[in-house]
Write a protein that holds these residues in place. Structure first.
Motif, short mmCIF file in Angstrom:
data_model
loop_
_atom_site.label_atom_id
_atom_site.label_comp_id
_atom_site.label_asym_id
_atom_site.label_seq_id
_atom_site.Cartn_x
_atom_site.Cartn_y
_atom_site.Cartn_z
N ARG A 71 31.47 -52.42 -38.16
CA ARG A 71 31.93 -53.53 -37.34
C ARG A 71 31.25 -53.50 -35.97
N THR A 72 30.88 -54.66 -35.48
CA THR A 72 30.26 -54.76 -34.17
C THR A 72 31.29 -55.21 -33.13
N GLY A 73 30.91 -55.09 -31.86
CA GLY A 73 31.80 -55.53 -30.79
C GLY A 73 32.00 -57.02 -30.76
N TYR A 74 31.10 -57.78 -31.41
CA TYR A 74 31.28 -59.23 -31.46
C TYR A 74 31.92 -59.67 -32.78
N ASN A 75 32.55 -58.71 -33.47
CA ASN A 75 33.44 -59.00 -34.60
C ASN A 75 32.76 -59.49 -35.87
N TYR A 76 31.55 -59.01 -36.12
CA TYR A 76 30.89 -59.22 -37.42
C TYR A 76 30.66 -57.84 -38.04
N PHE A 77 30.74 -57.81 -39.36
CA PHE A 77 30.44 -56.58 -40.11
C PHE A 77 29.03 -56.72 -40.66
N LEU A 78 28.16 -55.77 -40.33
CA LEU A 78 26.75 -55.91 -40.65
C LEU A 78 26.31 -55.11 -41.88
N SER A 79 25.44 -55.75 -42.67
CA SER A 79 24.72 -55.08 -43.75
C SER A 79 23.25 -55.13 -43.37
N GLU A 80 22.76 -54.08 -42.72
CA GLU A 80 21.41 -54.06 -42.17
C GLU A 80 20.33 -54.18 -43.24
N GLN A 81 20.58 -53.62 -44.43
CA GLN A 81 19.59 -53.64 -45.50
C GLN A 81 19.85 -54.74 -46.52
N GLY A 82 20.87 -55.56 -46.28
CA GLY A 82 21.17 -56.64 -47.21
C GLY A 82 22.04 -56.22 -48.38
N THR A 83 22.48 -54.96 -48.40
CA THR A 83 23.31 -54.48 -49.50
C THR A 83 24.63 -55.25 -49.54
N GLY A 84 24.94 -55.86 -50.66
CA GLY A 84 26.21 -56.57 -50.83
C GLY A 84 26.24 -57.96 -50.25
N CYS A 85 25.17 -58.43 -49.65
CA CYS A 85 25.16 -59.79 -49.10
C CYS A 85 25.26 -60.79 -50.26
N GLY A 86 26.30 -61.61 -50.26
CA GLY A 86 26.52 -62.56 -51.34
C GLY A 86 27.36 -62.01 -52.47
N ALA A 87 27.80 -60.75 -52.36
CA ALA A 87 28.62 -60.12 -53.40
C ALA A 87 30.10 -60.27 -53.06
N ALA A 88 30.95 -59.75 -53.91
CA ALA A 88 32.39 -59.79 -53.66
C ALA A 88 32.72 -59.00 -52.39
N ILE A 89 33.78 -59.42 -51.72
CA ILE A 89 34.18 -58.80 -50.45
C ILE A 89 35.62 -58.30 -50.58
N ARG A 90 35.87 -57.11 -50.03
CA ARG A 90 37.23 -56.58 -50.02
C ARG A 90 37.68 -56.36 -48.58
N LEU A 91 38.83 -56.95 -48.23
CA LEU A 91 39.39 -56.85 -46.89
C LEU A 91 40.61 -55.94 -46.91
N THR A 92 40.74 -55.09 -45.89
CA THR A 92 41.89 -54.18 -45.77
C THR A 92 42.50 -54.35 -44.39
N ASP A 93 43.81 -54.60 -44.34
CA ASP A 93 44.45 -54.73 -43.02
C ASP A 93 44.98 -53.38 -42.56
N ILE A 94 45.58 -53.34 -41.37
CA ILE A 94 46.02 -52.07 -40.81
C ILE A 94 47.20 -51.46 -41.54
N TYR A 95 47.85 -52.25 -42.42
CA TYR A 95 48.95 -51.72 -43.23
C TYR A 95 48.45 -51.13 -44.55
N GLY A 96 47.17 -51.27 -44.82
CA GLY A 96 46.61 -50.73 -46.05
C GLY A 96 46.54 -51.72 -47.19
N GLU A 97 47.03 -52.97 -46.99
CA GLU A 97 46.95 -53.97 -48.05
C GLU A 97 45.50 -54.44 -48.20
N GLN A 98 45.09 -54.67 -49.43
CA GLN A 98 43.71 -55.08 -49.69
C GLN A 98 43.67 -56.42 -50.42
N LEU A 99 42.73 -57.24 -49.99
CA LEU A 99 42.48 -58.53 -50.62
C LEU A 99 41.04 -58.56 -51.10
#
Length: 331
Positions: A281-309
């Motif tokens: 995560r960057t200070g400007y609130n984007y998560f970076l894939s520098e080598q393009g790994t996973g760009c366009g693939a499925a995404i998994r989000l986790t909140d501070i309670y541990g729930e995942q979407l």
């Protein structure tokens, strides 16, 4: 001076003359015969096995097992033979099952907040960071002109004026972005704001820089600076989470941002051939894939309670907000 008798070497012919001695010889032979008979009787006595340890050796062996630090008997093996019965553990070596790790107040609030939908691949909920559920924070509130509503969290322009900038310490590299915070003044007035910006120094830990519209609901703008208490919320929201790829993103490099999440976001991962990969995560609130790994693939989000979407694969469309239809649970 020594006498000549002390220096004289014996001469075989002169000093050791052989004389036959029959009587004493017979006596010696008789004694030897008796000794042989006694030895054989002892050797074949019932209960005596070949190679059995004598009383002294048995005592020495017992001492080496019961006396800590006793020197080993060189005649006995250094490693003890296994006994038929399992030995009872001594008090110094006895172990007890590990107790369940104690839950700190901040972790307890997360653990008791409700059922999560964590993936089996995740064994522990991520840390909530500096801003933790169920915790009241003391600080001060100031105000600033939010302009078009855009800020360090890179959400873009907005008409929502009930927003705030979090001090750098609690902003924690954009971890506070999107958090809903309840703010209460000493007068008893209270408001809810969403974190969309960062307040750099001289903002101190615990300080919130509110939009002027939000500050005015707590105190007159002329007050300039007031004492507040604030805490994290998990409010009711009507919208769902959206995903946005950063301008310039391609399949070879991309930045991914989650927008509209009810609870603060702790982790964003992308699916790869080797499993889920957590992006930085960057200070400007984007998560970076520098080598393009996973760009366009499925995404998994986790909140501070541990729930995942889990969000199905989305096309890499730079600067386009794509709705997902999913949202974190309320706590």
């Amino acid at each position: 001076m020594a006498s000549s008798s002390h220096r004289r070497r014996p001469q075989p012919d002169r000093d050791f003359e052989w004389r036959p001695v029959r009587g004493p010889l017979l006596a010696v032979a008789a004694v030897a015969a008796v000794a042989l008979v006694v030895t054989l009787a002892v050797a074949f006595r019932p209960g005596t096995a070949a190679g059995a340890a004598g009383p002294e050796r048995a005592v020495a062996g017992s001492a080496s097992q019961t006396v800590p630090g006793a020197p080993a008997d060189p005649a006995t093996p250094t490693s003890p033979e296994p006994s038929a019965a399992s030995p009872k553990p001594s008090a110094s070596r006895r172990t007890t099952p590990s107790a369940t790790p104690s839950t700190t107040p901040s972790r307890r609030a997360e653990a008791e907040s409700g059922t999560t939908h964590a993936s089996p691949a995740t064994t522990t909920a991520p840390a909530a960071g500096r801003i933790r559920p169920g915790t009241a924070y003391q600080g001060v509130a100031t105000s600033y002109d939010v302009g078009n509503g855009d800020g360090a969290c890179s959400y873009g322009p907005t008409s929502d004026v009930m927003t705030a900038a979090m001090n750098t310490a609690d902003y924690e590299t954009a971890k506070a972005c999107g958090a809903y915070v309840s703010v209460r003044a000493a007068s008893g007035a209270a408001i809810t704001v969403r974190i969309t910006n960062e307040c750099p120094a001289p903002c101190a830990a615990g300080q919130l820089d509110l939009s002027r519209q939000a500050f005015a609901k707590l105190a007159p703008l002329s007050a300039g600076r007031i004492t507040i208490t604030w805490s994290l919320l998990s409010p009711a929201v009507s919208d769902t989470v959206s995903i946005r790829y950063k301008t310039g993103s391609t399949q070879y490099w991309c930045g991914i941002q989650a927008i509209g999440h009810r609870n603060p976001l702790a982790r964003l991962e992308v699916r790869t051939s080797g499993g889920w990969l957590a992006l930085t995560r960057t200070g400007y609130n984007y998560f970076l894939s520098e080598q393009g790994t996973g760009c366009g693939a499925a995404i998994r989000l986790t909140d501070i309670y541990g729930e995942q979407l889990t969000v199905p694969a989305l096309a890499v469309r730079p600067d386009v907000v794509q709705r997902t239809g999913v949202q974190f649970a309320r706590h």
